[in-house]
Design a protein around this motif. Structure first.
Motif, PDB file in Angstrom:
ATOM      1  N   GLY A 179      29.937   1.181  55.635  1.00  0.00           N
ATOM      2  CA  GLY A 179      30.481   2.123  54.969  1.00  0.00           C
ATOM      3  C   GLY A 179      29.124   2.797  54.184  1.00  0.00           C
ATOM      4  N   LEU A 180      28.845   3.992  54.395  1.00  0.00           N
ATOM      5  CA  LEU A 180      27.952   4.697  53.593  1.00  0.00           C
ATOM      6  C   LEU A 180      28.625   6.046  52.998  1.00  0.00           C
ATOM      7  CD1 LEU A 180      25.085   4.797  56.183  1.00  0.00           C
ATOM      8  CD2 LEU A 180      25.192   3.318  54.310  1.00  0.00           C
ATOM      9  N   ASP A 181      27.991   6.214  51.997  1.00  0.00           N
ATOM     10  CA  ASP A 181      28.581   7.673  51.050  1.00  0.00           C
ATOM     11  C   ASP A 181      27.624   8.617  51.136  1.00  0.00           C
ATOM     12  OD1 ASP A 181      30.850   6.707  50.181  1.00  0.00           O
ATOM     13  OD2 ASP A 181      29.924   5.992  48.358  1.00  0.00           O
ATOM     14  N   MET A 182      27.065   8.683  52.529  1.00  0.00           N
ATOM     15  CA  MET A 182      26.090   9.758  52.950  1.00  0.00           C
ATOM     16  C   MET A 182      26.184  10.019  54.387  1.00  0.00           C
ATOM     17  SD  MET A 182      22.417   7.833  52.711  1.00  0.00           S
ATOM     18  CE  MET A 182      22.558   7.216  51.117  1.00  0.00           C
TER      19      MET A 182
ATOM     20  N   ALA B  11      17.026   8.779  57.898  1.00  0.00           N
ATOM     21  CA  ALA B  11      15.994   8.988  57.500  1.00  0.00           C
ATOM     22  C   ALA B  11      15.330   8.243  56.417  1.00  0.00           C
ATOM     23  CB  ALA B  11      15.881  10.679  56.784  1.00  0.00           C
ATOM     24  N   ARG B  12      16.229   7.697  55.400  1.00  0.00           N
ATOM     25  CA  ARG B  12      15.803   6.993  54.420  1.00  0.00           C
ATOM     26  C   ARG B  12      15.529   5.633  55.060  1.00  0.00           C
ATOM     27  NH1 ARG B  12      19.542   7.325  49.136  1.00  0.00           N
ATOM     28  NH2 ARG B  12      19.235   9.718  48.757  1.00  0.00           N
ATOM     29  N   PHE B  13      16.196   4.888  55.999  1.00  0.00           N
ATOM     30  CA  PHE B  13      15.800   3.984  56.569  1.00  0.00           C
ATOM     31  C   PHE B  13      14.283   3.872  57.297  1.00  0.00           C
ATOM     32  CE2 PHE B  13      15.722   0.894  60.186  1.00  0.00           C
ATOM     33  CZ  PHE B  13      15.731  -0.278  59.758  1.00  0.00           C
ATOM     34  N   MET B  14      13.896   4.980  57.839  1.00  0.00           N
ATOM     35  CA  MET B  14      12.655   5.171  58.615  1.00  0.00           C
ATOM     36  C   MET B  14      11.572   5.219  57.323  1.00  0.00           C
ATOM     37  SD  MET B  14      13.908   7.397  61.851  1.00  0.00           S
ATOM     38  CE  MET B  14      13.074   8.987  61.314  1.00  0.00           C
TER      39      MET B  14
END
Length: 55
Positions: free
Chosen positions: A10-13, A20-23
């Motif tokens: 579950g992500l709040d985004m 993009a953040r993961f990359m």
């Protein structure tokens, strides 16, 4: 696949922002942070091997 499925993360985004953040993550920084967070001595009972039963 073996066994039951895990619950989805579950992500709040939005997905594209999370991707993009993961990359943008640097694998060296992640490994360095993981080494800092590791416990020096694991709690008793977790890392110990079970003793053989005496019959």
């Amino acid at each position: 696949m073996k066994g039951p499925r895990e619950k989805p993360l579950g992500l709040d985004m939005p997905f594209d922002e999370a991707l993009a953040r993961f990359m943008q993550t640097n694998p060296d920084e992640v490994e360095e942070l993981a080494k800092k967070r590791r416990r020096k001595n694991p709690p008793p009972g977790i890392a110990e091997t079970p003793k053989p039963a005496d019959d």
